[in-house]
Write a protein that holds these residues in place. Sequence first.
Motif, PDB file in Angstrom:
ATOM      1  N   PRO A 252      58.057 -73.937  23.211  1.00  0.00           N
ATOM      2  CA  PRO A 252      57.900 -75.751  22.584  1.00  0.00           C
ATOM      3  C   PRO A 252      58.992 -75.655  20.990  1.00  0.00           C
ATOM      4  O   PRO A 252      60.000 -76.347  21.811  1.00  0.00           O
ATOM      5  CB  PRO A 252      56.707 -76.032  21.371  1.00  0.00           C
ATOM      6  CG  PRO A 252      55.982 -74.397  22.093  1.00  0.00           C
ATOM      7  CD  PRO A 252      56.612 -73.379  22.383  1.00  0.00           C
ATOM      8  N   MET A 253      59.302 -74.954  20.915  1.00  0.00           N
ATOM      9  CA  MET A 253      61.111 -75.795  19.825  1.00  0.00           C
ATOM     10  C   MET A 253      61.888 -75.234  20.677  1.00  0.00           C
ATOM     11  O   MET A 253      62.584 -76.504  20.394  1.00  0.00           O
ATOM     12  CB  MET A 253      60.952 -74.036  18.569  1.00  0.00           C
ATOM     13  CG  MET A 253      62.383 -74.552  17.924  1.00  0.00           C
ATOM     14  SD  MET A 253      61.853 -75.708  16.643  1.00  0.00           S
ATOM     15  CE  MET A 253      61.291 -75.224  15.901  1.00  0.00           C
ATOM     16  N   ARG A 254      61.671 -74.536  21.935  1.00  0.00           N
ATOM     17  CA  ARG A 254      63.515 -73.757  22.578  1.00  0.00           C
ATOM     18  C   ARG A 254      62.727 -75.697  23.719  1.00  0.00           C
ATOM     19  O   ARG A 254      64.383 -76.383  24.016  1.00  0.00           O
ATOM     20  CB  ARG A 254      63.293 -73.481  23.998  1.00  0.00           C
ATOM     21  CG  ARG A 254      64.188 -72.539  24.565  1.00  0.00           C
ATOM     22  CD  ARG A 254      64.624 -71.457  24.949  1.00  0.00           C
ATOM     23  NE  ARG A 254      63.177 -71.064  25.440  1.00  0.00           N
ATOM     24  CZ  ARG A 254      63.364 -70.364  25.885  1.00  0.00           C
ATOM     25  NH1 ARG A 254      62.607 -69.175  24.519  1.00  0.00           N
ATOM     26  NH2 ARG A 254      61.392 -69.493  26.898  1.00  0.00           N
ATOM     27  N   PHE A 255      62.181 -76.087  24.113  1.00  0.00           N
ATOM     28  CA  PHE A 255      62.414 -77.375  25.133  1.00  0.00           C
ATOM     29  C   PHE A 255      62.659 -78.343  23.883  1.00  0.00           C
ATOM     30  O   PHE A 255      63.113 -79.130  24.718  1.00  0.00           O
ATOM     31  CB  PHE A 255      60.543 -77.720  25.547  1.00  0.00           C
ATOM     32  CG  PHE A 255      60.459 -79.036  25.814  1.00  0.00           C
ATOM     33  CD1 PHE A 255      60.464 -79.002  26.581  1.00  0.00           C
ATOM     34  CD2 PHE A 255      59.797 -79.934  24.544  1.00  0.00           C
ATOM     35  CE1 PHE A 255      60.364 -80.531  27.685  1.00  0.00           C
ATOM     36  CE2 PHE A 255      60.009 -81.611  25.899  1.00  0.00           C
ATOM     37  CZ  PHE A 255      60.436 -81.716  26.624  1.00  0.00           C
ATOM     38  N   ILE A 256      62.548 -78.647  22.368  1.00  0.00           N
ATOM     39  CA  ILE A 256      62.812 -79.808  21.504  1.00  0.00           C
ATOM     40  C   ILE A 256      64.328 -79.253  21.615  1.00  0.00           C
ATOM     41  O   ILE A 256      65.510 -80.435  21.885  1.00  0.00           O
ATOM     42  CB  ILE A 256      61.841 -79.445  20.532  1.00  0.00           C
ATOM     43  CG1 ILE A 256      60.889 -79.808  20.337  1.00  0.00           C
ATOM     44  CG2 ILE A 256      62.858 -80.621  19.622  1.00  0.00           C
ATOM     45  CD1 ILE A 256      59.724 -80.161  19.169  1.00  0.00           C
ATOM     46  N   LEU A 257      64.736 -78.587  21.619  1.00  0.00           N
ATOM     47  CA  LEU A 257      66.533 -78.213  21.117  1.00  0.00           C
ATOM     48  C   LEU A 257      67.293 -77.998  23.122  1.00  0.00           C
ATOM     49  O   LEU A 257      68.146 -79.317  22.437  1.00  0.00           O
ATOM     50  CB  LEU A 257      66.860 -76.536  21.292  1.00  0.00           C
ATOM     51  CG  LEU A 257      66.299 -76.045  19.402  1.00  0.00           C
ATOM     52  CD1 LEU A 257      66.140 -74.393  19.481  1.00  0.00           C
ATOM     53  CD2 LEU A 257      66.755 -76.519  18.855  1.00  0.00           C
ATOM     54  N   ASN A 258      66.319 -77.882  23.586  1.00  0.00           N
ATOM     55  CA  ASN A 258      67.293 -78.185  24.782  1.00  0.00           C
ATOM     56  C   ASN A 258      66.945 -80.059  25.145  1.00  0.00           C
ATOM     57  O   ASN A 258      67.989 -80.234  25.481  1.00  0.00           O
ATOM     58  CB  ASN A 258      66.485 -77.809  26.255  1.00  0.00           C
ATOM     59  CG  ASN A 258      66.963 -75.791  26.071  1.00  0.00           C
ATOM     60  OD1 ASN A 258      67.587 -75.745  25.760  1.00  0.00           O
ATOM     61  ND2 ASN A 258      66.488 -75.493  27.314  1.00  0.00           N
ATOM     62  N   TRP A 259      65.904 -80.059  24.831  1.00  0.00           N
ATOM     63  CA  TRP A 259      66.143 -81.436  24.948  1.00  0.00           C
ATOM     64  C   TRP A 259      66.845 -82.867  23.622  1.00  0.00           C
ATOM     65  O   TRP A 259      67.521 -83.571  24.817  1.00  0.00           O
ATOM     66  CB  TRP A 259      64.636 -82.346  24.546  1.00  0.00           C
ATOM     67  CG  TRP A 259      64.278 -83.703  24.557  1.00  0.00           C
ATOM     68  CD1 TRP A 259      63.377 -84.532  25.988  1.00  0.00           C
ATOM     69  CD2 TRP A 259      64.401 -85.160  23.309  1.00  0.00           C
ATOM     70  NE1 TRP A 259      63.229 -85.430  25.669  1.00  0.00           N
ATOM     71  CE2 TRP A 259      64.104 -85.975  24.216  1.00  0.00           C
ATOM     72  CE3 TRP A 259      64.269 -84.485  22.482  1.00  0.00           C
ATOM     73  CZ2 TRP A 259      64.144 -87.134  23.067  1.00  0.00           C
ATOM     74  CZ3 TRP A 259      64.572 -85.642  21.473  1.00  0.00           C
ATOM     75  CH2 TRP A 259      64.267 -87.429  22.262  1.00  0.00           C
ATOM     76  N   GLY A 260      67.060 -81.960  23.027  1.00  0.00           N
ATOM     77  CA  GLY A 260      68.308 -82.987  22.250  1.00  0.00           C
ATOM     78  C   GLY A 260      69.587 -82.453  22.861  1.00  0.00           C
ATOM     79  O   GLY A 260      70.646 -83.528  22.866  1.00  0.00           O
ATOM     80  N   ARG A 261      69.931 -81.386  23.090  1.00  0.00           N
ATOM     81  CA  ARG A 261      71.258 -81.143  23.477  1.00  0.00           C
ATOM     82  C   ARG A 261      71.652 -81.889  25.125  1.00  0.00           C
ATOM     83  O   ARG A 261      72.657 -81.905  24.958  1.00  0.00           O
ATOM     84  CB  ARG A 261      71.407 -79.420  23.928  1.00  0.00           C
ATOM     85  CG  ARG A 261      71.329 -78.832  22.653  1.00  0.00           C
ATOM     86  CD  ARG A 261      71.988 -77.337  23.450  1.00  0.00           C
ATOM     87  NE  ARG A 261      71.195 -76.069  24.220  1.00  0.00           N
ATOM     88  CZ  ARG A 261      71.278 -76.268  25.317  1.00  0.00           C
ATOM     89  NH1 ARG A 261      72.833 -76.342  25.355  1.00  0.00           N
ATOM     90  NH2 ARG A 261      70.498 -75.326  26.354  1.00  0.00           N
TER      91      ARG A 261
END
Length: 174
Positions: A15-24
Amino acid sequence: MGVTDLGMISQVPKPMRFILNWGRRYSLWVFNFGLACCAIEFIATSMSRHDFIRLGVIPFAPSPRQADLMVVSGTVTDKMAPAVQRLYEQMPEPKYVISFGACSNCGGPYWDSYCVTKGVDQLIPVDVYIPGCPPRPEALLHGIMKLQAKIGDEDWATRGSPEYPAFERVPDGS
Ligand code: SF4
């Protein structure tokens, strides 16, 4: 060293990776490597009518060192090739490349010229190819959205491995 550096991001929970990728994917600073007429089309796509800034793409990064995305637009000559490679190497990871237009994809109308590189992918890895001479602004928007989808799905544990999707191609006539 950032959290997205290879090795660290593969260890963060999904889930954290999803948020990081979403921001990038929605904060891409672009370095426009404009080499010929396609560069004008790129600039036109950043203007109010097509306005790629609404997709989270920020044009004209001050230098490659501040850029996430390089758009190579125009004819790459053999003389220019070392500069393309050098500026790509100056970009920090994670970094992406869009090849914009026939010249950058394969040499375009100058494919048989003695001094033209037959595709920028002979020099640097390309994530998205956009066909056309020049491509329409809609094709660039389509290519940006394809790249954003790719970044959104990115799993750093597999980046660079055979399972990682090597490139996307925007359909002709977008
Ligand atoms: S693809 Fe066509 S429009 Fe683009 S740089 Fe080459 S000749 Fe110019």
